[in-house]
Design an enzyme around this catalytic site. Structure first.
Site, PDB file in Angstrom:
ATOM      1  N   GLY A  14       7.636   3.179  -8.024  1.00 30.65           N
ATOM      2  CA  GLY A  14       8.842   2.215  -7.974  1.00 30.65           C
ATOM      3  C   GLY A  14       9.202   2.544  -9.523  1.00 30.65           C
ATOM      4  O   GLY A  14       8.520   2.322 -10.491  1.00 30.65           O
ATOM      5  N   ARG A  75       7.735   8.437  -4.531  1.00 25.51           N
ATOM      6  CA  ARG A  75       6.295   8.459  -4.036  1.00 25.51           C
ATOM      7  C   ARG A  75       5.920   9.629  -3.361  1.00 25.51           C
ATOM      8  O   ARG A  75       6.539  10.294  -2.587  1.00 25.51           O
ATOM      9  CB  ARG A  75       6.386   7.102  -3.185  1.00 25.51           C
ATOM     10  N   ASP A 106       0.139   1.047 -10.340  1.00 29.47           N
ATOM     11  CA  ASP A 106      -1.031   1.215  -9.715  1.00 29.47           C
ATOM     12  C   ASP A 106      -1.394   2.787  -9.156  1.00 29.47           C
ATOM     13  O   ASP A 106      -2.152   3.190  -9.538  1.00 29.47           O
ATOM     14  CB  ASP A 106      -1.126  -0.087  -8.768  1.00 29.47           C
ATOM     15  N   THR A 128       5.072  -1.415 -14.337  1.00 27.44           N
ATOM     16  CA  THR A 128       5.606  -1.584 -12.766  1.00 27.44           C
ATOM     17  C   THR A 128       6.020  -3.102 -13.042  1.00 27.44           C
ATOM     18  O   THR A 128       5.650  -3.801 -13.696  1.00 27.44           O
ATOM     19  CB  THR A 128       4.169  -1.424 -11.919  1.00 27.44           C
ATOM     20  N   ASP A 130       5.780  -5.204 -10.736  1.00 25.55           N
ATOM     21  CA  ASP A 130       4.767  -5.844  -9.999  1.00 25.55           C
ATOM     22  C   ASP A 130       3.689  -6.529 -10.920  1.00 25.55           C
ATOM     23  O   ASP A 130       3.009  -7.415 -10.642  1.00 25.55           O
ATOM     24  CB  ASP A 130       3.818  -5.075  -8.824  1.00 25.55           C
ATOM     25  N   ASP A 132       0.834  -5.580 -11.596  1.00 27.86           N
ATOM     26  CA  ASP A 132      -0.484  -5.485 -10.944  1.00 27.86           C
ATOM     27  C   ASP A 132      -1.424  -4.664 -11.346  1.00 27.86           C
ATOM     28  O   ASP A 132      -2.383  -4.229 -10.699  1.00 27.86           O
ATOM     29  CB  ASP A 132      -0.383  -5.346  -9.463  1.00 27.86           C
ATOM     30  N   ARG A 174       4.757  -6.481  -4.124  1.00 27.06           N
ATOM     31  CA  ARG A 174       3.809  -5.754  -3.330  1.00 27.06           C
ATOM     32  C   ARG A 174       2.707  -6.824  -2.836  1.00 27.06           C
ATOM     33  O   ARG A 174       3.020  -7.770  -2.247  1.00 27.06           O
ATOM     34  CB  ARG A 174       3.195  -4.477  -3.942  1.00 27.06           C
ATOM     35  N   GLN A 256      16.161  -6.278  -8.081  1.00 28.88           N
ATOM     36  CA  GLN A 256      14.872  -6.587  -9.203  1.00 28.88           C
ATOM     37  C   GLN A 256      14.521  -5.564 -10.026  1.00 28.88           C
ATOM     38  O   GLN A 256      13.835  -5.592 -11.014  1.00 28.88           O
ATOM     39  CB  GLN A 256      13.792  -7.449  -8.523  1.00 28.88           C
TER      40      GLN A 256
HETATM   41  O1  F6P Z   1       6.055  -1.306  -6.942  1.00 30.33           O
HETATM   42  C1  F6P Z   1       7.217  -1.746  -7.097  1.00 30.33           C
HETATM   43  C2  F6P Z   1       7.851  -2.179  -5.986  1.00 30.33           C
HETATM   44  O2  F6P Z   1       9.202  -2.716  -6.348  1.00 30.33           O
HETATM   45  C3  F6P Z   1       7.047  -3.329  -5.089  1.00 30.33           C
HETATM   46  O3  F6P Z   1       7.424  -4.434  -5.600  1.00 30.33           O
HETATM   47  C4  F6P Z   1       7.721  -3.221  -3.632  1.00 30.33           C
HETATM   48  O4  F6P Z   1       6.752  -3.428  -2.671  1.00 30.33           O
HETATM   49  C5  F6P Z   1       7.895  -1.583  -3.530  1.00 30.33           C
HETATM   50  O5  F6P Z   1       7.832  -1.164  -4.924  1.00 30.33           O
HETATM   51  C6  F6P Z   1       8.926  -1.089  -2.985  1.00 30.33           C
HETATM   52  O6  F6P Z   1       8.863   0.176  -2.768  1.00 30.33           O
HETATM   53  P1  F6P Z   1      10.284   1.141  -2.247  1.00 30.33           P
HETATM   54  O7  F6P Z   1      11.114   1.280  -3.408  1.00 30.33           O
HETATM   55  O8  F6P Z   1       9.478   2.544  -2.144  1.00 30.33           O
HETATM   56  O9  F6P Z   1      10.829   0.406  -0.999  1.00 30.33           O
END
Ligand code: F6P
Length: 324
Positions: A14, A75, A106, A128, A130, A132, A174, A256
């Site tokens: 992300g 990803r 992560d 990130t 998050d 995390d 997440r 966000q």
């Molecule tokens: O890891 C960052 C994040 O924004 C998380 O908060 C969220 O769960 C996820 O990525 C969303 O992923 P995507 O952009 O692949 O929908």
């Protein structure tokens, strides 16, 4: 000192506000040591496809304040296989790259660790929204995302008060409730529903009623996306069991992740970008650079990706006490 003449940098997972500031810092810190940088387009997927882009002092000009990542991000489930990682090493070798900087969270640092275990000098940069990753207090993008969530919730509170409504506001993160909890604290929300503390649906309904009885004109529950119950389940339950306030649900979602990075994120990214290059050139590989007690820290990659919980009992107690 290492023999690295050329390093590669990629952003993965992300995107997070401040990633561009980190790319700029990596390129310029490397150039200051007479080391060239090549950017990898679109994270690990671009690495597998051999998509490289030379970067120099000028090509990273004007990006410090921009959200997103100029390199692109993906990803990449394919990267979980050994064969894919071998292909990545070959692609880097063909570019005469002697070391890699991975800017991400992560999952990205797990990919970085796997490449390091196959012999590539790799350093990660904690990034990130998050927050995390373990053993670092801050990650690039978290502060901006928190401020974005805070501004949105402040606005929702205005309309909630005017209409005497209860808002459930879903915040990203997440499996971590840290972003949601700090957003709740920063906005004086009535309640934080988090993955770190499961609770029955009735508990939220009871809290809404109790808040109304205490004379509150609105109710804001910040619900982390990984919470149980989820914001959707909670909204459905509250609509079936009407309470003193009319219910509305707002999902903040990817809003966000965008936007210009805060001053804190720009500073953090600048420091971590430079620190990553220093670590790589000094052969302190297999680490993620992060931030602790007001200074840069180098965290072993396996420690950085270990499970962590930043939602402390003290923070929870403070949020609950101040929501009176
Ligand atoms: O890891 C960052 C994040 O924004 C998380 O908060 C969220 O769960 C996820 O990525 C969303 O992923 P995507 O952009 O692949 O929908």
């Amino acid at each position: 000192m290492s023999e690295i003449q050329r390093l590669a940098v990629l952003t993965s997972g992300g995107d997070a506000p401040g990633m561009n500031a980190a790319i700029r810092a990596v390129v310029r810190a490397a150039a200051a040591c007479q080391v060239e940088t090549v950017g990898v387009r679109d994270g690990f997927a671009g690495l597998l496809a051999g998509r490289f882009q030379p970067l120099d002092d000028r090509s990273v000009g004007g990006i410090l304040h921009r959200g997103g990542t100029i390199l692109g991000s993906t990803r990449c489930p394919d990267f979980h296989t050994f064969e894919a990682r071998e292909r990545a090493l070959i692609a880097l070798g063909e570019q005469d790259v002697g070391g890699l900087v991975v800017i991400g969270g992560d999952g990205s640092q797990r990919g970085a660790l796997a490449l390091h275990q196959m012999g590539l000098p790799v350093v990660g940069i904690a990034s990130t929204i998050d927050n995390d990753l373990a053993e670092t207090e801050a990650t690039i993008g978290f502060d901006t995302a928190l401020n974005t969530a805070m501004s949105a919730i402040d606005r929702l509170k205005d309309t909630a008060t005017s209409h005497h409504r209860a808002f459930l506001v879903e915040v990203m993160g997440r499996n971590s409730g840290y972003l949601a909890l700090l957003a709740a604290l920063a906005t004086g929300a009535e309640f934080a529903v988090l993955p770190e503390r499961e609770m029955p649906l009735e508990a939220v309904a009871d809290d809404i009623q109790a808040s109304y009885a205490r004379g509150k004109a609105h109710y804001i529950a910040v619900v982390a996306e990984g919470a149980k119950p989820s914001a959707n389940t909670l909204a459905a339950y509250l609509r079936q069991h009407p309470c003193a306030f009319d219910i509305r649900l707002t999902v903040l979602g990817h809003v966000q992740r965008g936007g210009s990075p805060s001053a804190n994120d720009r500073l953090l990214a600048s420091r971590l970008g430079a620190a990553a290059v220093s670590a790589l050139l000094a052969e302190r590989e297999g680490v993620v650079v992060g931030w602790r007690a007001g200074a840069v820290v180098e965290i072993g990659m396996d420690a950085a990706v270990a499970p962590c919980n930043k939602v402390t009992p003290e923070l929870l107690e403070l949020a609950d006490m101040l929501a009176r």
